[in-house]
Structures are given as structure tokens and as C-alpha cells.
Design an enzyme around this catalytic site. Structure first.
Site, mmCIF file in Angstrom:
data_model
loop_
_atom_site.group_PDB
_atom_site.id
_atom_site.type_symbol
_atom_site.label_atom_id
_atom_site.label_comp_id
_atom_site.label_asym_id
_atom_site.label_seq_id
_atom_site.Cartn_x
_atom_site.Cartn_y
_atom_site.Cartn_z
ATOM 1 N N ALA A 1 9.813 -8.640 1.455
ATOM 2 C CA ALA A 1 10.493 -9.291 2.590
ATOM 3 C C ALA A 1 9.415 -9.860 3.519
ATOM 4 O O ALA A 1 9.356 -9.574 4.714
ATOM 5 C CB ALA A 1 11.419 -8.318 3.328
ATOM 6 N N LEU A 2 8.572 -10.669 2.921
ATOM 7 C CA LEU A 2 7.324 -11.080 3.575
ATOM 8 C C LEU A 2 7.563 -12.031 4.743
ATOM 9 O O LEU A 2 8.473 -12.860 4.713
ATOM 10 C CB LEU A 2 6.399 -11.745 2.544
ATOM 11 C CG LEU A 2 6.022 -10.875 1.346
ATOM 12 C CD1 LEU A 2 5.053 -11.631 0.432
ATOM 13 C CD2 LEU A 2 5.410 -9.544 1.778
ATOM 14 N N HIS B 1 2.496 -10.439 7.090
ATOM 15 C CA HIS B 1 1.942 -10.133 5.760
ATOM 16 C C HIS B 1 0.991 -11.250 5.302
ATOM 17 O O HIS B 1 -0.090 -10.989 4.766
ATOM 18 C CB HIS B 1 3.068 -10.029 4.727
ATOM 19 C CG HIS B 1 4.067 -8.947 4.974
ATOM 20 N ND1 HIS B 1 5.362 -9.202 5.343
ATOM 21 C CD2 HIS B 1 3.969 -7.589 4.881
ATOM 22 C CE1 HIS B 1 6.033 -8.075 5.474
ATOM 23 N NE2 HIS B 1 5.213 -7.072 5.204
ATOM 24 N N GLY C 1 -2.161 -3.994 8.185
ATOM 25 C CA GLY C 1 -1.923 -4.525 9.522
ATOM 26 C C GLY C 1 -2.044 -3.470 10.608
ATOM 27 O O GLY C 1 -1.647 -2.323 10.422
ATOM 28 N N GLU C 2 -2.562 -3.896 11.762
ATOM 29 C CA GLU C 2 -2.598 -2.991 12.924
ATOM 30 C C GLU C 2 -1.197 -2.753 13.470
ATOM 31 O O GLU C 2 -0.997 -1.886 14.302
ATOM 32 C CB GLU C 2 -3.496 -3.580 14.012
ATOM 33 C CG GLU C 2 -4.960 -3.554 13.636
ATOM 34 C CD GLU C 2 -5.861 -4.114 14.711
ATOM 35 O OE1 GLU C 2 -5.349 -4.740 15.661
ATOM 36 O OE2 GLU C 2 -7.095 -3.941 14.587
ATOM 37 N N LYS C 3 -0.220 -3.535 13.012
ATOM 38 C CA LYS C 3 1.185 -3.285 13.398
ATOM 39 C C LYS C 3 1.539 -1.820 13.139
ATOM 40 O O LYS C 3 2.234 -1.183 13.928
ATOM 41 C CB LYS C 3 2.089 -4.218 12.598
ATOM 42 C CG LYS C 3 3.531 -3.793 12.467
ATOM 43 C CD LYS C 3 4.300 -4.227 13.676
ATOM 44 C CE LYS C 3 5.726 -3.750 13.744
ATOM 45 N NZ LYS C 3 6.348 -3.174 12.610
ATOM 46 N N GLN D 1 -0.609 4.289 10.454
ATOM 47 C CA GLN D 1 -0.732 4.166 8.993
ATOM 48 C C GLN D 1 -2.147 3.713 8.611
ATOM 49 O O GLN D 1 -2.755 4.239 7.669
ATOM 50 C CB GLN D 1 0.298 3.146 8.504
ATOM 51 C CG GLN D 1 0.135 2.713 7.067
ATOM 52 C CD GLN D 1 1.294 1.833 6.631
ATOM 53 O OE1 GLN D 1 2.392 2.314 6.435
ATOM 54 N NE2 GLN D 1 1.059 0.537 6.475
HETATM 55 P P1 AMP Z 1 5.250 -3.431 5.010
HETATM 56 O O1 AMP Z 1 5.704 -4.434 3.988
HETATM 57 O O2 AMP Z 1 6.105 -3.365 6.226
HETATM 58 O O3 AMP Z 1 4.940 -2.092 4.394
HETATM 59 O O4 AMP Z 1 3.865 -3.969 5.542
HETATM 60 C C1 AMP Z 1 2.814 -4.283 4.662
HETATM 61 C C2 AMP Z 1 1.562 -4.544 5.465
HETATM 62 O O5 AMP Z 1 1.777 -5.624 6.367
HETATM 63 C C3 AMP Z 1 1.153 -3.327 6.298
HETATM 64 O O6 AMP Z 1 -0.264 -3.197 6.248
HETATM 65 C C4 AMP Z 1 1.628 -3.708 7.672
HETATM 66 O O7 AMP Z 1 0.889 -3.100 8.707
HETATM 67 C C5 AMP Z 1 1.415 -5.207 7.663
HETATM 68 N N1 AMP Z 1 2.239 -5.868 8.673
HETATM 69 C C6 AMP Z 1 3.589 -5.756 8.821
HETATM 70 N N2 AMP Z 1 3.996 -6.462 9.892
HETATM 71 C C7 AMP Z 1 2.877 -7.019 10.446
HETATM 72 C C8 AMP Z 1 2.636 -7.838 11.579
HETATM 73 N N3 AMP Z 1 3.614 -8.236 12.386
HETATM 74 N N4 AMP Z 1 1.365 -8.221 11.845
HETATM 75 C C9 AMP Z 1 0.346 -7.812 11.034
HETATM 76 N N5 AMP Z 1 0.511 -7.032 9.946
HETATM 77 C C10 AMP Z 1 1.756 -6.641 9.658
#
Ligand code: AMP
Length: 285
Positions: A32-33, A37, A147-149, A153
Site C-alpha cells: 500500500a505504498l 515508502h 523510515g523515521e516515521k 522500530q
Molecule cells: P510499512 O509498509 O508501514 O511497514 O512501512 C515500511 C517502511 O516505510 C518503514 O520503514 C516505515 O518507517 C517507512 N515509512 C512509512 N511511512 C513513512 C513516511 N511517511 N515517511 C517515511 N517513511 C515511512
């Protein structure tokens, strides 16, 4: 872009690239990029010769009452977005490709993996650490970008990689936000129009808290109480936590000093949103 669905396929591709002397950067995701991402793909591309995205909705990191089944999935759309962005390969395994029926190993990171998000989601970081270790060992990339989001983690993964001597560089990418400040997240799709209008208040509040705690004499207890009230007043249903921590240890801070971070999680209807913001270090006069 090459699409791999099995370990054998992706390992053969990684072997070919390594044989050609190419460095490999990986971005693990649950799909769900969005632009958050894709910004990590850009970092991987700047640092490495070849880039790989992984898409796997990891069952280990969802509790039974959480949104594993409802989690948004769009492999076709994600593939197109990655390919447009210049990603070289996508590893999108099925659950059975990664987990034998009697899979029985768990990686648990104490310290940075406790408190904050672990309070409401006690199995979450074990699930993340275990899947990320598996992906790093399967792909053996030179660098992996997170991501620092998901600030806690990122700290858990850095600690795990250091403690287990996994030979990879962990890179952190800055949070990508919508124009109104809301941190991009696959879960933002769950928000109703009304909730979407309320959601940016989480970022606004922690940004203000960051300014307030940096002022001379400010104490976190007071700032935290005001921030929690402001998030509820904006229309959030509840606040899981608003914590001020040392950015490297994630230990609580009472006042600004070393490089700090405000971490927050709050619920808006059925949706749990997280965000965080840097608080610049204060030098002793
Ligand atoms: P997820 O698919 O939510 O597991 O995220 C995959 C990667 O994308 C993880 O390292 C997250 O921290 C990063 N990520 C998700 N949302 C953001 C964002 N808004 N800004 C930067 N990195 C993100």
C-alpha cells in the site's frame, strides 16, 4: 523491474548481482505504498547500485484483534509505482514462502523494544524484528532503509542488527508528510473525511510540544499534560502516549538536553496513528 515470489528466485538474483560486484539496497515494506515508502527507495538508489523493495504483510506483528485481514493490499499498483520510481526488483513472497507450518523462532529486543508502542502492542516489535532478520538473511543486502516515521522500530532494528552481528548498514529516512502535516501512512486510508480533517492535530501538537520543551526551565510533565489534552480536544478518541525521549536510547527525558525525540500514538475512531518529531539538543551555557 524483476518480480520474485520465492526465496530461491530472489537469492539467485542477489547472487547474480553480487557476482557482478553490485551493491544492493533493500526497502522492506508491507505494501500500500505511498511517497514515504518511495522516498526510501530513492535513498537506497543513492547509496547502492541495485535496489530491492519487499512487500509482505507480516502476520507476526499483528495481534489477533488487529487489522491484519483489513490491511490495504494493492500489489499491482505498488508494482507500477516501484517500477516508475526505478526500483530494480520486488520481492513479494507468500506467507508459505517464508513460514513453514512449524516455524517457531522469535527475536525479542529488550530495552528499546519496550515501552512506547510496545505497551499497547506487546508482540509488535518481536514480530518486526523476526521478519526483518529473516529478510536481511535471505537477501544479504549491503544497506537496508527504514523510515523515521516508525522511530522506535528503527531503533529496534538498529539494536538487533548490532547485537546479532548482521552485516548490513541500516539507514533512516526522514518522515514524509501530507501538505497539512499528517505523516503519510498506509493506515490513513482508514480515516473518514471527518477524521482526516482532525488527524493533522497530532503533528501540530507534538511540534508545539517540541518548541515548548526547548524553552528554558520547561518540564516534560507539564508539556505532556497539555499536549495530551490538546490531542483529545482536537477530536482524537484517546491518547496511547506522548513521550519525550533520548533519541538514541529512547529512555525518558524530563527536560531538553541531549538530542531528544517526542514520540506519540493516538486513536482516531478505529485508527491508531503514530508520529514523532526531533527536539534539538540544548547545550549547557
Ligand atoms: P510499512 O509498509 O508501514 O511497514 O512501512 C515500511 C517502511 O516505510 C518503514 O520503514 C516505515 O518507517 C517507512 N515509512 C512509512 N511511512 C513513512 C513516511 N511517511 N515517511 C517515511 N517513511 C515511512
Amino acid at each position: 523491474m524483476i518480480i520474485c515470489r520465492t526465496k530461491q528466485e530472489v537469492q539467485s538474483l542477489m547472487g547474480d548481482w553480487r557476482g557482478e560486484g553490485r551493491s544492493i539496497g533493500v526497502v522492506p515494506t508491507m505494501g500500500a505504498l505511498h511517497e514515504g515508502h518511495l522516498s526510501l527507495m530513492d535513498i537506497a538508489a543513492r547509496q547502492c547500485d541495485r535496489t530491492v523493495a519487499t512487500i509482505f504483510v507480516n502476520p507476526l506483528q499483528f495481534a489477533p484483534h488487529e487489522d491484519f485481514d483489513a490491511y490495504p493490499r494493492d500489489l499491482e499498483g505498488d508494482g507500477a509505482a516501484l517500477s516508475d520510481r526505478g526500483c530494480d526488483a520486488l520481492f513479494a513472497p507468500d506467507r508459505s514462502a517464508l513460514f513453514p507450518a512449524d516455524f517457531s523462532t522469535n527475536i525479542s529486543v529488550a530495552g528499546v523494544g519496550e515501552n512506547h508502542c510496545a505497551v499497547a502492542r506487546p508482540h509488535f516489535f518481536d514480530g518486526v524484528a523476526t521478519i526483518v532478520a529473516k529478510l536481511l538473511l535471505i537477501l544479504r543486502p549491503d544497506a537496508a532503509v527504514f523510515g523515521e516515521k516508525d522511530f522506535q522500530q528503527l531503533a529496534v532494528i538498529r539494536r538487533m542488527v548490532r547485537d546479532l552481528d548482521i552485516d548490513v548498514r541500516i539507514l533512516g529516512g526522514p518522515i514524509v508528510r501530507e501538505a497539512d502535516g499528517l505523516a503519510m501512512s498506509s493506515r490513513n486510508q482508514y480515516l473518514s473525511a471527518e477524521e482526516r480533517a482532525i488527524a493533522p492535530a497530532l503533528f501540530r501538537t507534538i511540534r508545539e510540544a517540541g518548541e515548548t520543551i526547548s524553552a528554558p526551565g520547561a518540564r516534560w510533565d507539564d508539556v505532556c499534560e497539555r499536549a495530551t489534552k490538546a490531542i483529545i480536544a482536537a477530536g482524537f478518541s484517546s491518547v496511547d502516549y506522548v513521550n519525550f525521549v533520548d533519541a538514541s536510547t529512547l529512555d525518558p527525558l524530563e527536560r531538553a538536553g541531549p538530542e531528544g525525540r517526542i514520540l506519540a500514538a493516538a486513536r482516531l475512531g478505529e485508527t491508531r496513528l503514530i508520529d514523532n518529531i526531533a527536539v534539538a539538543p540544548v547545550r549547557a551555557a
